[in-house]
Write an enzyme that holds these catalytic residues in place. Structure first.
Site, PDB file in Angstrom:
ATOM      1  N   ASP A 141       0.429  -1.079  -0.048  1.00  0.00           N
ATOM      2  CA  ASP A 141      -0.247  -0.064   0.469  1.00  0.00           C
ATOM      3  C   ASP A 141       0.842   1.593  -0.335  1.00  0.00           C
ATOM      4  O   ASP A 141       1.387   1.091   1.030  1.00  0.00           O
ATOM      5  CB  ASP A 141      -0.884  -0.066   1.557  1.00  0.00           C
ATOM      6  CG  ASP A 141      -1.983   1.449   0.945  1.00  0.00           C
ATOM      7  OD1 ASP A 141      -3.090   0.354   0.760  1.00  0.00           O
ATOM      8  OD2 ASP A 141      -1.090   2.234   1.108  1.00  0.00           O
ATOM      9  N   ILE A 142      -0.046   2.579  -1.084  1.00  0.00           N
ATOM     10  CA  ILE A 142       1.127   3.769  -1.122  1.00  0.00           C
ATOM     11  C   ILE A 142       0.959   4.053   0.312  1.00  0.00           C
ATOM     12  O   ILE A 142       2.224   5.100   0.431  1.00  0.00           O
ATOM     13  CB  ILE A 142       0.871   4.261  -1.965  1.00  0.00           C
ATOM     14  CG1 ILE A 142       2.235   5.251  -2.988  1.00  0.00           C
ATOM     15  CG2 ILE A 142      -0.520   4.786  -1.968  1.00  0.00           C
ATOM     16  CD1 ILE A 142       1.837   5.907  -4.188  1.00  0.00           C
ATOM     17  N   GLY A 186     -16.191   2.842   3.263  1.00  0.00           N
ATOM     18  CA  GLY A 186     -14.417   3.382   2.707  1.00  0.00           C
ATOM     19  C   GLY A 186     -13.740   3.089   2.002  1.00  0.00           C
ATOM     20  O   GLY A 186     -12.352   3.356   1.376  1.00  0.00           O
ATOM     21  N   GLN A 187     -14.269   2.072   0.759  1.00  0.00           N
ATOM     22  CA  GLN A 187     -13.647   1.599  -0.147  1.00  0.00           C
ATOM     23  C   GLN A 187     -13.179   3.481  -1.510  1.00  0.00           C
ATOM     24  O   GLN A 187     -14.300   3.726  -1.757  1.00  0.00           O
ATOM     25  CB  GLN A 187     -14.422   0.771  -1.292  1.00  0.00           C
ATOM     26  CG  GLN A 187     -13.657   0.412  -2.149  1.00  0.00           C
ATOM     27  CD  GLN A 187     -14.888  -0.580  -2.696  1.00  0.00           C
ATOM     28  OE1 GLN A 187     -15.546  -1.592  -2.642  1.00  0.00           O
ATOM     29  NE2 GLN A 187     -13.413  -1.444  -4.194  1.00  0.00           N
ATOM     30  N   HIS A 210      -9.973  -5.498  -3.596  1.00  0.00           N
ATOM     31  CA  HIS A 210      -8.605  -5.642  -2.774  1.00  0.00           C
ATOM     32  C   HIS A 210      -8.753  -5.827  -1.293  1.00  0.00           C
ATOM     33  O   HIS A 210      -9.694  -5.647  -0.895  1.00  0.00           O
ATOM     34  CB  HIS A 210      -7.624  -4.867  -3.390  1.00  0.00           C
ATOM     35  CG  HIS A 210      -8.655  -3.567  -2.811  1.00  0.00           C
ATOM     36  ND1 HIS A 210      -9.069  -2.343  -3.822  1.00  0.00           N
ATOM     37  CD2 HIS A 210      -7.971  -2.392  -1.545  1.00  0.00           C
ATOM     38  CE1 HIS A 210      -9.884  -1.544  -2.330  1.00  0.00           C
ATOM     39  NE2 HIS A 210      -9.199  -1.587  -1.230  1.00  0.00           N
TER      40      HIS A 210
HETATM   41  P1  AMP Z   1     -10.084   1.008   0.005  1.00  0.00           P
HETATM   42  O1  AMP Z   1      -9.811   2.304   0.844  1.00  0.00           O
HETATM   43  O2  AMP Z   1     -10.314   0.273   0.794  1.00  0.00           O
HETATM   44  O3  AMP Z   1     -10.614   1.390  -1.723  1.00  0.00           O
HETATM   45  O4  AMP Z   1      -7.835   1.177  -0.209  1.00  0.00           O
HETATM   46  C1  AMP Z   1      -7.664   1.592  -1.112  1.00  0.00           C
HETATM   47  C2  AMP Z   1      -5.815   1.654  -1.125  1.00  0.00           C
HETATM   48  O5  AMP Z   1      -5.198   1.331  -2.127  1.00  0.00           O
HETATM   49  C3  AMP Z   1      -5.132   2.540   0.086  1.00  0.00           C
HETATM   50  O6  AMP Z   1      -5.166   2.197   0.803  1.00  0.00           O
HETATM   51  C4  AMP Z   1      -4.325   3.610  -0.476  1.00  0.00           C
HETATM   52  O7  AMP Z   1      -3.618   3.763   0.493  1.00  0.00           O
HETATM   53  C5  AMP Z   1      -3.764   2.654  -1.746  1.00  0.00           C
HETATM   54  N1  AMP Z   1      -3.560   3.024  -3.094  1.00  0.00           N
HETATM   55  C6  AMP Z   1      -3.768   4.425  -3.590  1.00  0.00           C
HETATM   56  N2  AMP Z   1      -3.011   4.318  -4.506  1.00  0.00           N
HETATM   57  C7  AMP Z   1      -1.936   3.726  -4.603  1.00  0.00           C
HETATM   58  C8  AMP Z   1      -0.817   2.871  -6.301  1.00  0.00           C
HETATM   59  N3  AMP Z   1      -0.200   4.042  -6.493  1.00  0.00           N
HETATM   60  N4  AMP Z   1      -0.277   1.584  -4.776  1.00  0.00           N
HETATM   61  C9  AMP Z   1      -0.514   1.476  -3.277  1.00  0.00           C
HETATM   62  N5  AMP Z   1      -2.074   2.020  -3.247  1.00  0.00           N
HETATM   63  C10 AMP Z   1      -2.742   2.465  -3.159  1.00  0.00           C
END
Ligand code: AMP
Ligand code: ZN
Length: 114
Positions: A31-32, A93-94, A100
């Site tokens: 996760d970024i 919260g998606q 994922h």
């Molecule tokens: P959600 O809020 O459950 O949809 O989770 C989305 C997740 O994706 C969040 O924890 C973000 O930090 C992560 N995220 C967003 N952009 C990226 C990216 N480019 N690379 C890796 N993780 C990311």
């Protein structure tokens, strides 16, 4: 593949990410914006918008996501425990509309989550 989907673009190698595990059917990335010392995301390589959009035909893939999360957690040294989270929909919260599984570990988790 939806061309505007961030995770589809990561899976296709069009946007960089740290890939920690990859098979024909799924990809695990870091996760970024980590919310724990270890924070990975397990993605089906096939675009599925969310658990709410999953179909009975996806049952094996959904099971594989969880089984692989357990394998990757062990590989990451999380034998003491970890948390799996699937945020679903706006109230869940998606923020990225490609199903994922969050794998969080390396610290004690609290309950209930926010
Ligand atoms: P959600 O809020 O459950 O949809 O989770 C989305 C997740 O994706 C969040 O924890 C973000 O930090 C992560 N995220 C967003 N952009 C990226 C990216 N480019 N690379 C890796 N993780 C990311
Ligand atoms: Zn996608």
């Amino acid at each position: 593949m939806p061309t505007n989907c961030l995770f589809c673009q990561i899976i296709a190698g069009q946007i960089p990410a740290t890939v920690v595990h990859r098979t024909e059917r799924l990809t695990a990335i870091r996760d970024i914006n980590p919310a724990a010392p270890t924070h990975l995301l397990l993605l089906p390589n096939e675009h599925i918008g969310s658990v709410a959009e999953a179909q009975p035909a996806h049952a094996a893939l959904l099971g594989e996501l969880l089984l692989t999360a357990a394998v990757v957690a062990q590989q990451q040294g999380l034998g003491g425990g970890y948390r799996l989270v699937i945020n679903t929909g706006a109230d869940g919260g998606q923020t990225v509309q490609h199903l994922h599984v969050h794998l969080l570990g390396g610290r004690a988790m609290r309950w209930p989550p926010g």
